[in-house]
Design a protein around this motif. Sequence first.
Motif, PDB file in Angstrom:
ATOM      1  N   UNK A   1      -8.901  48.234  68.057  1.00 52.67           N
ATOM      2  CA  UNK A   1      -8.365  49.804  68.238  1.00 52.67           C
ATOM      3  C   UNK A   1      -8.961  50.200  69.433  1.00 52.67           C
ATOM      4  N   UNK A   2      -7.909  50.231  70.545  1.00 45.06           N
ATOM      5  CA  UNK A   2      -8.401  50.455  71.907  1.00 45.06           C
ATOM      6  C   UNK A   2      -7.174  51.131  72.755  1.00 45.06           C
ATOM      7  N   UNK A   3      -7.581  51.491  73.882  1.00 43.36           N
ATOM      8  CA  UNK A   3      -6.543  51.831  74.895  1.00 43.36           C
ATOM      9  C   UNK A   3      -7.075  51.145  76.099  1.00 43.36           C
ATOM     10  N   UNK A   4      -5.944  50.489  76.925  1.00 43.40           N
ATOM     11  CA  UNK A   4      -6.131  49.727  78.262  1.00 43.40           C
ATOM     12  C   UNK A   4      -5.562  50.569  79.125  1.00 43.40           C
ATOM     13  N   UNK A   5      -6.251  50.708  80.331  1.00 44.33           N
ATOM     14  CA  UNK A   5      -5.505  51.436  81.492  1.00 44.33           C
ATOM     15  C   UNK A   5      -5.233  50.397  82.387  1.00 44.33           C
ATOM     16  N   UNK A   6      -4.283  49.859  82.780  1.00 45.00           N
ATOM     17  CA  UNK A   6      -3.952  48.878  83.486  1.00 45.00           C
ATOM     18  C   UNK A   6      -3.708  49.276  84.910  1.00 45.00           C
ATOM     19  N   UNK A   7      -4.468  48.891  85.899  1.00 44.29           N
ATOM     20  CA  UNK A   7      -4.293  49.497  87.499  1.00 44.29           C
ATOM     21  C   UNK A   7      -3.718  48.386  88.112  1.00 44.29           C
ATOM     22  N   UNK A   8      -2.491  48.330  88.660  1.00 38.49           N
ATOM     23  CA  UNK A   8      -1.936  47.596  89.553  1.00 38.49           C
ATOM     24  C   UNK A   8      -1.696  47.698  90.933  1.00 38.49           C
ATOM     25  N   UNK A   9      -2.455  46.898  91.858  1.00 37.03           N
ATOM     26  CA  UNK A   9      -2.482  47.359  93.137  1.00 37.03           C
ATOM     27  C   UNK A   9      -1.490  46.852  93.817  1.00 37.03           C
TER      28      UNK A   9
END
Length: 278
Positions: A252-260
């Motif tokens: 149970x988690x939230x991922x913040x995906x940062x795409x440079x």
Amino acid sequence: MKKVLLALSVVGVLMTSCGTKKKLAECEAKNKEIQDLLNTATVKLNTCLAEKESLGSQIDYLKKNNADLINNMGNITTLSSKGAENLEKSLESMKEKDLKITRLQDALTRKDSVTLALVTSLKREVGINDPDIQVNVEKGVVFISISDKLLFKSGSYNVSDRAKEVLSKVAKVINSKPDFECMVEGHTDNVPYISNGVLLDNWDLSVKRSTSIIRVLTKDLGVPAKQLIAAGRSEYIPLVDNNTADNRAINRRTRIVIMPKIDQFYDMIEKEMKNMKN
């Protein structure tokens, strides 16, 4: 008187006969000697003829062998010339391949350098020192994974006050990089969500949690909405097996995906890969 003459005649004939036999014996002995010499000479002659024939065959073989050697020398010269030419072409091809590999490695190194710099920046600016917050790189993309116990209560999609503190640091990073896009992914465990009339299942829960975080980032923390993407992954990408309470908590988690913006490096890599296939 007549008897005397007859006796003398008989003696003379006998003497003459004895001399002839002696000469005949001598002639026969001489003839045998000559015959032996002739036989010896014949044997030697036959031997010489046989040796001559053998030598003639050897001479013919040597002549043919010499001619073959001359031809082979010509062939070897031709092959050596072609071999040298092919070797030179192979070396040139290897140099081209090495150059392409070097360029590809340079592109990957530059891409990795950009990603590493981003990870370092995120860790410094977010000030991550919580085991429930992880920053890592997967396939060239940076992920900030936040445990749901820092963000939501069980079965809820309302963002907690503790979550807003963490998200304020993430917002600071996003706002400092206006060219980046960020995707907020919600993940659940495999425990079926009991529908409450608003949410139907874990899909709804994961997406709703994502949009709740996005609302905090945009409305409360000033992140431009055009940089954010909402996504829900439900229970289908677990980190560990959902066979214990602790494992379900990890999933149970939230991922913040940062795409440079590193598209130029990927384009370079793709181009070099195509060139290496040609």
